[in-house]
Design a protein around this motif. Structure first.
Motif, PDB file in Angstrom:
ATOM      1  N   PRO A 143       2.618  31.270 -56.053  1.00  0.00           N
ATOM      2  CA  PRO A 143       4.236  30.308 -56.522  1.00  0.00           C
ATOM      3  C   PRO A 143       5.441  31.197 -55.044  1.00  0.00           C
ATOM      4  O   PRO A 143       5.802  30.541 -54.903  1.00  0.00           O
ATOM      5  N   SER A 144       5.363  32.833 -55.991  1.00  0.00           N
ATOM      6  CA  SER A 144       6.562  33.889 -55.177  1.00  0.00           C
ATOM      7  C   SER A 144       6.500  33.051 -53.567  1.00  0.00           C
ATOM      8  O   SER A 144       7.793  32.819 -52.851  1.00  0.00           O
ATOM      9  N   LYS A 145       5.359  33.182 -52.841  1.00  0.00           N
ATOM     10  CA  LYS A 145       5.897  32.448 -51.079  1.00  0.00           C
ATOM     11  C   LYS A 145       5.775  31.497 -50.738  1.00  0.00           C
ATOM     12  O   LYS A 145       7.074  30.563 -50.370  1.00  0.00           O
ATOM     13  N   TYR A 146       5.540  30.246 -51.886  1.00  0.00           N
ATOM     14  CA  TYR A 146       5.623  28.827 -51.361  1.00  0.00           C
ATOM     15  C   TYR A 146       7.010  28.398 -51.928  1.00  0.00           C
ATOM     16  O   TYR A 146       8.054  27.960 -50.867  1.00  0.00           O
ATOM     17  N   ARG A 147       7.311  28.990 -53.003  1.00  0.00           N
ATOM     18  CA  ARG A 147       8.877  28.527 -53.681  1.00  0.00           C
ATOM     19  C   ARG A 147       9.566  29.370 -52.503  1.00  0.00           C
ATOM     20  O   ARG A 147      11.058  29.157 -51.676  1.00  0.00           O
ATOM     21  N   VAL A 166       1.142  27.896 -45.752  1.00  0.00           N
ATOM     22  CA  VAL A 166       1.876  29.301 -45.653  1.00  0.00           C
ATOM     23  C   VAL A 166       0.844  30.815 -45.324  1.00  0.00           C
ATOM     24  O   VAL A 166       1.653  31.567 -45.243  1.00  0.00           O
ATOM     25  N   GLU A 167       0.021  30.339 -46.924  1.00  0.00           N
ATOM     26  CA  GLU A 167      -1.366  31.856 -46.650  1.00  0.00           C
ATOM     27  C   GLU A 167      -1.665  31.835 -45.260  1.00  0.00           C
ATOM     28  O   GLU A 167      -2.037  33.466 -45.034  1.00  0.00           O
ATOM     29  N   GLN A 168      -1.868  30.940 -44.569  1.00  0.00           N
ATOM     30  CA  GLN A 168      -2.392  31.474 -42.612  1.00  0.00           C
ATOM     31  C   GLN A 168      -1.128  32.154 -41.838  1.00  0.00           C
ATOM     32  O   GLN A 168      -1.393  33.260 -40.967  1.00  0.00           O
ATOM     33  N   GLN A 169      -0.178  31.349 -42.157  1.00  0.00           N
ATOM     34  CA  GLN A 169       1.193  32.045 -41.444  1.00  0.00           C
ATOM     35  C   GLN A 169       1.122  33.610 -42.892  1.00  0.00           C
ATOM     36  O   GLN A 169       1.699  34.839 -41.709  1.00  0.00           O
ATOM     37  N   ALA A 170       0.880  33.703 -43.522  1.00  0.00           N
ATOM     38  CA  ALA A 170       1.427  35.253 -44.327  1.00  0.00           C
ATOM     39  C   ALA A 170      -0.234  35.951 -43.903  1.00  0.00           C
ATOM     40  O   ALA A 170       0.244  37.321 -43.864  1.00  0.00           O
ATOM     41  N   ARG A 171      -0.842  35.605 -43.860  1.00  0.00           N
ATOM     42  CA  ARG A 171      -2.281  35.944 -43.466  1.00  0.00           C
ATOM     43  C   ARG A 171      -2.710  36.134 -41.920  1.00  0.00           C
ATOM     44  O   ARG A 171      -4.022  34.589 -41.398  1.00  0.00           O
ATOM     45  N   LEU A 226       5.760  19.583 -43.988  1.00  0.00           N
ATOM     46  CA  LEU A 226       5.128  20.422 -44.371  1.00  0.00           C
ATOM     47  C   LEU A 226       2.681  20.458 -43.713  1.00  0.00           C
ATOM     48  O   LEU A 226       2.524  19.964 -45.166  1.00  0.00           O
ATOM     49  N   ASN A 227       3.169  20.403 -43.414  1.00  0.00           N
ATOM     50  CA  ASN A 227       1.296  20.277 -43.097  1.00  0.00           C
ATOM     51  C   ASN A 227       0.483  21.449 -44.061  1.00  0.00           C
ATOM     52  O   ASN A 227       0.832  22.767 -43.949  1.00  0.00           O
ATOM     53  N   SER A 228      -0.167  20.348 -44.951  1.00  0.00           N
ATOM     54  CA  SER A 228      -1.404  21.367 -45.262  1.00  0.00           C
ATOM     55  C   SER A 228      -0.698  22.397 -46.115  1.00  0.00           C
ATOM     56  O   SER A 228      -0.834  23.149 -46.113  1.00  0.00           O
TER      57      SER A 228
END
Length: 409
Positions: free
Chosen positions: A83-87, A23-28, A16-18
């Protein structure tokens, strides 16, 4: 052994790239296309855990202090790790990978390997590059449109990982005996996973300065002169596409450390944070069905001195209470002016029903109580139940996501 492994490439490495930043950019959505840095603590002196490609393009690197990153990239956005997002993303990626093979290995929270050797014919008979493109699309469809990954395909894990790193972000490459030399010619020795500065110096000492020279080196020279062990033969085989890394290592110790949020805490305040670490270590250890016989406590002072002490018990233990009781006894010998503390449990062994705990309680009773607490915390969230002594420490000693291990995810 033939010079190279000419079998069909059936190993796929997915990266997974960076990951955390993406994940934060996907969520926001407002952060998409903007430079983002993930940190473990909101402070200008904190180190960057990972950075988005937009930030990396401006010179921001992992491990850099946020203050330095801000100087290079004034519009960078710092986010505390979640951590919950990344899990969640880790488990969704794992679900996708499991659809293609029963032999899936997660190497870290953002990297995994699919071995297609024993996949059903309907899957293994397909072109793996088509499957790679399908997985890329599934990431977008099932997790989010901003998710991207690199994919590498080869005959072994090492070359598949190498292929996955060739064209970031969002690339896909395959390494075969036919293009192996061409690929290696574009890399430096330290681009090879496992060759850091120390091993680079070893290779340089015998006139090996490039991956091509490494590939052409004599197996006995690598084994007897460079690495002085069977590791040299492993490298000889690894570079030629033969599998030597399909090994699952057993957990040897479980630990956690913490850099104090303030350097004027009392001994008892620091001990509460140590208690928090003990609860975390106990939970991790029990998740692997392990008990320990050894406790190791360490601390670093503001004067950069390293203090440590350990204790070995006759009987195994695994409850949070017992871990903390031993750790606290050792910690009471620690010096003052501390800036970091840590604890490890070692001499691990499988938990046995008929053993007695350190304090001569029936282990079956201890196991029932501890197991009930673990079940509740697993279902309702970490630290739903914890010691009253650690109330309030969670805002400081927050749980971090390990990059190099997926044992506790």
């Amino acid at each position: 052994m033939s010079e190279f492994n000419h079998e069909r490439p059936l190993i796929m490495h997915i990266d997974l790239n960076s990951c955390f930043a993406t994940v934060e950019q996907q969520a926001r959505p407002m952060l998409r296309g903007r430079p983002v840095a993930i940190v473990n603590r909101r402070s200008e002196h904190t180190a960057i855990v990972t950075a988005s490609y937009e930030a990396r393009a401006k010179g921001v690197k992992v491990g850099m202090r946020f203050k330095e990153a801000k100087a290079l990239c004034p519009d960078i956005v710092a986010l505390e790790s979640d951590p919950s997002k990344y899990r969640y993303v880790y488990h969704r990626l794992l679900d996708i990978m499991n659809d293609y093979s029963a032999h899936v290995t997660m190497k870290s929270i953002d990297e995994g390997v699919i071995d297609f050797h024993d996949s059903p014919a309907a899957i293994s008979g397909r072109d793996l590059e088509d499957i790679g493109r399908e997985i890329k699309q599934r990431l977008k469809d099932e997790i989010g449109i901003w998710m991207r990954c690199n994919i590498g395909i080869a005959t072994n894990r090492f070359l598949a990982k190498t292929a996955a790193g060739l064209h970031k972000p969002d690339g896909m490459d395959i390494i075969t005996p036919e293009n192996l030399r061409q690929v290696l010619a574009t890399l430096e020795l330290t681009d090879l996973t496992g060759i850091a500065k120390h091993n680079e110096r070893r290779l340089n000492s015998v006139g090996i300065f490039t991956p091509i020279e490494f590939l052409d080196a004599d197996v006995m020279a690598l084994q007897k002169v460079v690495f002085k062990s069977v590791v040299g033969r492993w490298w000889y085989e690894r570079l030629r596409g033969f599998e030597v890394d399909d090994v699952v290592s057993d957990v040897k110790r479980v630990g956690r450390q913490y850099v104090l949020e303030s350097f004027d805490l009392t001994h008892d305040q620091i001990a509460k944070r140590l208690h928090h670490l003990c609860e975390s270590v106990g939970s991790r250890m029990r998740s692997q069905n392990r008990a320990a016989r050894g406790i190791y406590v360490y601390a670093k002072t503001l004067q950069r001195q390293y203090w440590h002490v350990s204790s070995l018990s006759i009987l195994p233990f695994y409850s949070d209470q017992t871990i903390y009781a031993q750790a606290r006894r050792l910690f009471d010998q620690a010096p003052g002016d501390l800036k970091e503390i840590g604890i490890h449990c070692y001499e691990l062994e499988a938990i046995e029903d008929d053993q007695l705990s350190l304090f001569n309680d029936q282990i079956v009773h201890e196991r029932q109580v501890t197991g009930a607490i673990d079940d509740i915390n697993k279902r309702y969230g970490e630290r739903t139940i914890h010691s009253a002594n650690t109330l309030g420490t969670g805002i400081y000693v927050s749980q971090k996501i390990p990059f190099g291990s997926t044992r506790y995810l």
